[in-house]
Design a protein around this motif. Sequence first.
Motif, mmCIF file in Angstrom:
data_model
loop_
_atom_site.group_PDB
_atom_site.id
_atom_site.type_symbol
_atom_site.label_atom_id
_atom_site.label_comp_id
_atom_site.label_asym_id
_atom_site.label_seq_id
_atom_site.Cartn_x
_atom_site.Cartn_y
_atom_site.Cartn_z
ATOM 1 N N GLY A 13 0.783 -1.224 0.000
ATOM 2 C CA GLY A 13 0.000 0.000 0.000
ATOM 3 C C GLY A 13 0.818 1.279 0.000
ATOM 4 N N ARG A 14 2.134 1.159 0.215
ATOM 5 C CA ARG A 14 2.957 2.377 0.272
ATOM 6 C C ARG A 14 2.961 3.137 -1.053
ATOM 7 N NH1 ARG A 14 8.354 1.189 3.903
ATOM 8 N NH2 ARG A 14 7.315 1.442 5.911
ATOM 9 N N ARG A 15 3.011 2.414 -2.151
ATOM 10 C CA ARG A 15 3.021 3.080 -3.459
ATOM 11 C C ARG A 15 1.736 3.894 -3.641
ATOM 12 N NH1 ARG A 15 6.232 1.671 -7.924
ATOM 13 N NH2 ARG A 15 6.854 -0.094 -6.647
ATOM 14 N N ASN A 16 0.609 3.315 -3.244
ATOM 15 C CA ASN A 16 -0.668 4.028 -3.348
ATOM 16 C C ASN A 16 -0.694 5.248 -2.442
ATOM 17 O OD1 ASN A 16 -1.612 2.170 -5.206
ATOM 18 N ND2 ASN A 16 -2.653 0.931 -3.664
ATOM 19 N N GLU A 17 -0.162 5.110 -1.223
ATOM 20 C CA GLU A 17 -0.143 6.233 -0.278
ATOM 21 C C GLU A 17 0.748 7.368 -0.792
ATOM 22 O OE1 GLU A 17 1.163 4.497 3.380
ATOM 23 O OE2 GLU A 17 -0.697 3.388 3.662
ATOM 24 N N LEU A 18 1.916 7.009 -1.313
ATOM 25 C CA LEU A 18 2.815 8.030 -1.853
ATOM 26 C C LEU A 18 2.168 8.718 -3.054
ATOM 27 C CD1 LEU A 18 5.495 9.554 -1.987
ATOM 28 C CD2 LEU A 18 6.420 7.636 -3.317
ATOM 29 N N ALA A 19 1.594 7.935 -3.937
ATOM 30 C CA ALA A 19 0.935 8.502 -5.118
ATOM 31 C C ALA A 19 -0.180 9.463 -4.705
ATOM 32 C CB ALA A 19 0.393 7.388 -6.008
ATOM 33 N N ALA A 20 -0.959 9.081 -3.720
ATOM 34 C CA ALA A 20 -2.045 9.949 -3.244
ATOM 35 C C ALA A 20 -1.481 11.242 -2.662
ATOM 36 C CB ALA A 20 -2.893 9.220 -2.208
ATOM 37 N N ALA A 21 -0.396 11.126 -1.903
ATOM 38 C CA ALA A 21 0.229 12.318 -1.313
ATOM 39 C C ALA A 21 0.766 13.254 -2.385
ATOM 40 C CB ALA A 21 1.350 11.901 -0.366
ATOM 41 N N LEU A 22 1.223 12.690 -3.506
ATOM 42 C CA LEU A 22 1.763 13.491 -4.602
ATOM 43 C C LEU A 22 0.698 13.936 -5.592
ATOM 44 C CD1 LEU A 22 4.979 11.395 -5.371
ATOM 45 C CD2 LEU A 22 4.837 13.534 -4.079
ATOM 46 N N ILE A 24 -0.783 11.914 -7.826
ATOM 47 C CA ILE A 24 -0.543 11.227 -9.098
ATOM 48 C C ILE A 24 -1.065 9.799 -8.999
ATOM 49 C CG2 ILE A 24 1.468 12.641 -9.667
ATOM 50 C CD1 ILE A 24 3.249 10.307 -8.770
ATOM 51 N N PHE A 25 -1.070 9.085 -10.104
ATOM 52 C CA PHE A 25 -1.460 7.685 -10.116
ATOM 53 C C PHE A 25 -0.260 6.821 -9.721
ATOM 54 C CE2 PHE A 25 -4.533 9.475 -13.167
ATOM 55 C CZ PHE A 25 -5.700 9.020 -12.577
ATOM 56 N N PRO A 26 -0.492 5.715 -9.025
ATOM 57 C CA PRO A 26 0.615 4.831 -8.655
ATOM 58 C C PRO A 26 1.428 4.343 -9.851
ATOM 59 C CG PRO A 26 -1.357 4.224 -7.448
ATOM 60 C CD PRO A 26 -1.759 5.272 -8.459
ATOM 61 N N SER A 27 0.784 4.189 -10.981
ATOM 62 C CA SER A 27 1.499 3.725 -12.177
ATOM 63 C C SER A 27 2.540 4.738 -12.643
ATOM 64 C CB SER A 27 0.521 3.413 -13.304
ATOM 65 O OG SER A 27 -0.214 4.577 -13.644
ATOM 66 N N ALA A 28 2.338 6.005 -12.315
ATOM 67 C CA ALA A 28 3.320 7.028 -12.697
ATOM 68 C C ALA A 28 4.654 6.775 -11.994
ATOM 69 C CB ALA A 28 2.805 8.422 -12.371
ATOM 70 N N ILE A 29 4.584 6.359 -10.739
ATOM 71 C CA ILE A 29 5.809 6.071 -9.990
ATOM 72 C C ILE A 29 6.566 4.925 -10.649
ATOM 73 C CG2 ILE A 29 6.716 5.257 -7.773
ATOM 74 C CD1 ILE A 29 4.282 6.691 -6.464
ATOM 75 N N SER A 30 5.844 3.933 -11.128
ATOM 76 C CA SER A 30 6.469 2.779 -11.777
ATOM 77 C C SER A 30 7.203 3.154 -13.054
ATOM 78 C CB SER A 30 5.412 1.721 -12.094
ATOM 79 O OG SER A 30 4.780 1.298 -10.911
ATOM 80 N N GLN A 31 6.839 4.267 -13.653
ATOM 81 C CA GLN A 31 7.460 4.678 -14.908
ATOM 82 C C GLN A 31 8.756 5.472 -14.710
ATOM 83 O OE1 GLN A 31 4.454 6.675 -17.226
ATOM 84 N NE2 GLN A 31 3.045 4.975 -17.029
ATOM 85 N N TRP A 32 9.024 5.913 -13.485
ATOM 86 C CA TRP A 32 10.218 6.718 -13.238
ATOM 87 C C TRP A 32 11.483 5.883 -13.342
ATOM 88 C CZ3 TRP A 32 8.327 9.040 -7.950
ATOM 89 C CH2 TRP A 32 7.323 9.971 -8.192
ATOM 90 N N LYS A 33 12.464 6.410 -14.042
ATOM 91 C CA LYS A 33 13.802 5.821 -14.044
ATOM 92 C C LYS A 33 14.620 6.472 -12.925
ATOM 93 C CE LYS A 33 13.859 4.708 -18.953
ATOM 94 N NZ LYS A 33 13.370 3.389 -18.800
#
Length: 84
Positions: A13-22, A24-33
């Motif tokens: 759930g951390r990815r979802n929590e971070l995405a919500a805080a930012l 953005i969608f959680p999938s956006a985090i997965s796209q970062w290099k």
Amino acid sequence: MEKLLAYLDEERGRRNELAAALGIFPSAISQWKKVPAERLGDISRFTGIPLEELRPDIFAKATPDSGELPADAPAAEQASGEAA
């Protein structure tokens, strides 16, 4: 990015929590290099991971003896060897 990915994978759930805080969608985090520079402060505050661990390429520390500045230091600093 390795530290951030390790943090996100430690607990479900951390990815979802971070995405919500930012906001953005959680999938956006997965796209970062790399962690986007404009999001560093927010991510560091949220995760507790220091800036220099999130982006060592930006926050590389010069050794006190070397007199070297990070490669991406502002040109005025590089020219004078001093912080502005």
